[in-house]
Design a protein around this motif. Structure first.
Motif, PDB file in Angstrom:
ATOM      1  N   SER A  35      60.786  53.907  66.591  1.00  0.00           N
ATOM      2  CA  SER A  35      59.827  53.880  65.490  1.00  0.00           C
ATOM      3  C   SER A  35      60.182  52.818  64.453  1.00  0.00           C
ATOM      4  CB  SER A  35      59.777  55.266  64.837  1.00  0.00           C
ATOM      5  OG  SER A  35      58.791  55.287  63.841  1.00  0.00           O
ATOM      6  N   GLY A  36      59.181  52.086  64.004  1.00  0.00           N
ATOM      7  CA  GLY A  36      59.367  51.055  62.998  1.00  0.00           C
ATOM      8  C   GLY A  36      59.518  49.658  63.572  1.00  0.00           C
ATOM      9  N   TYR A  37      59.647  49.535  64.882  1.00  0.00           N
ATOM     10  CA  TYR A  37      59.844  48.239  65.531  1.00  0.00           C
ATOM     11  C   TYR A  37      58.657  47.878  66.416  1.00  0.00           C
ATOM     12  CZ  TYR A  37      64.792  48.533  64.319  1.00  0.00           C
ATOM     13  OH  TYR A  37      65.975  48.609  63.641  1.00  0.00           O
ATOM     14  N   ALA A  38      58.443  46.581  66.566  1.00  0.00           N
ATOM     15  CA  ALA A  38      57.571  46.069  67.616  1.00  0.00           C
ATOM     16  C   ALA A  38      58.509  45.551  68.688  1.00  0.00           C
ATOM     17  CB  ALA A  38      56.682  44.955  67.097  1.00  0.00           C
ATOM     18  N   CYS A  39      58.346  45.995  69.903  1.00  0.00           N
ATOM     19  CA  CYS A  39      59.240  45.578  70.980  1.00  0.00           C
ATOM     20  C   CYS A  39      58.528  44.593  71.891  1.00  0.00           C
ATOM     21  CB  CYS A  39      59.737  46.795  71.750  1.00  0.00           C
ATOM     22  SG  CYS A  39      60.854  47.787  70.725  1.00  0.00           S
TER      23      CYS A  39
END
Length: 132
Positions: A35-39
């Motif tokens: 959560s909180g990241y773009a991968c």
């Protein structure tokens, strides 16, 4: 004396075994998108190595993919011009992948909480990424 030596040796062997067991899990820990990241993934369909992006990056040239739970293909490769798919685990902001550095040129938007394979203009041709 012999009993004491055997007990000490046995204790050291068990202690060493415990250390081996205690460290084995960390070496093989799988990396996931959180959560909180773009991968950003090296392969289509969120496979292979990935890069977890948390902030805007005007040039991916100095950022590299690392092995993920989805595989290690592409690990160590630069993110710039090598991304095939994006899984956005930031549920507040979307992310745009741009063809050129400094957020210019063609782009593809991936909404907050969304995921997509990059289109033909951007697949393996991305240079920067910015949250919106």
């Amino acid at each position: 004396m012999r009993v004491r030596t055997l007990v000490t040796a046995g204790g050291l062997a068990l202690a060493g075994f415990g250390v081996a067991l205690g460290t084995a899990g960390t070496a093989s820990a799988a990396e996931y998108c959180t959560s909180g990241y773009a991968c950003l993934y090296y392969n289509s369909d969120y496979k292979g190595a990935f890069y977890r992006q948390y902030f805007d990056i005007p040039n991916y040239a100095k950022y590299y993919f690392s092995a993920s739970a989805a595989g290690s293909a592409g690990a160590g490769t630069a993110v710039k011009n090598n991304t095939a798919s994006v899984d956005n685990w930031d549920f507040n902001f979307g992310i745009r992948e741009y063809y050129n550095q400094n957020y210019t040129g063609a782009y593809q938007s991936i909404s907050a909480g969304g995921a997509a394979n990059l289109n033909s203009a951007l697949k393996n041709d991305n240079a920067s990424g910015k949250f919106y």
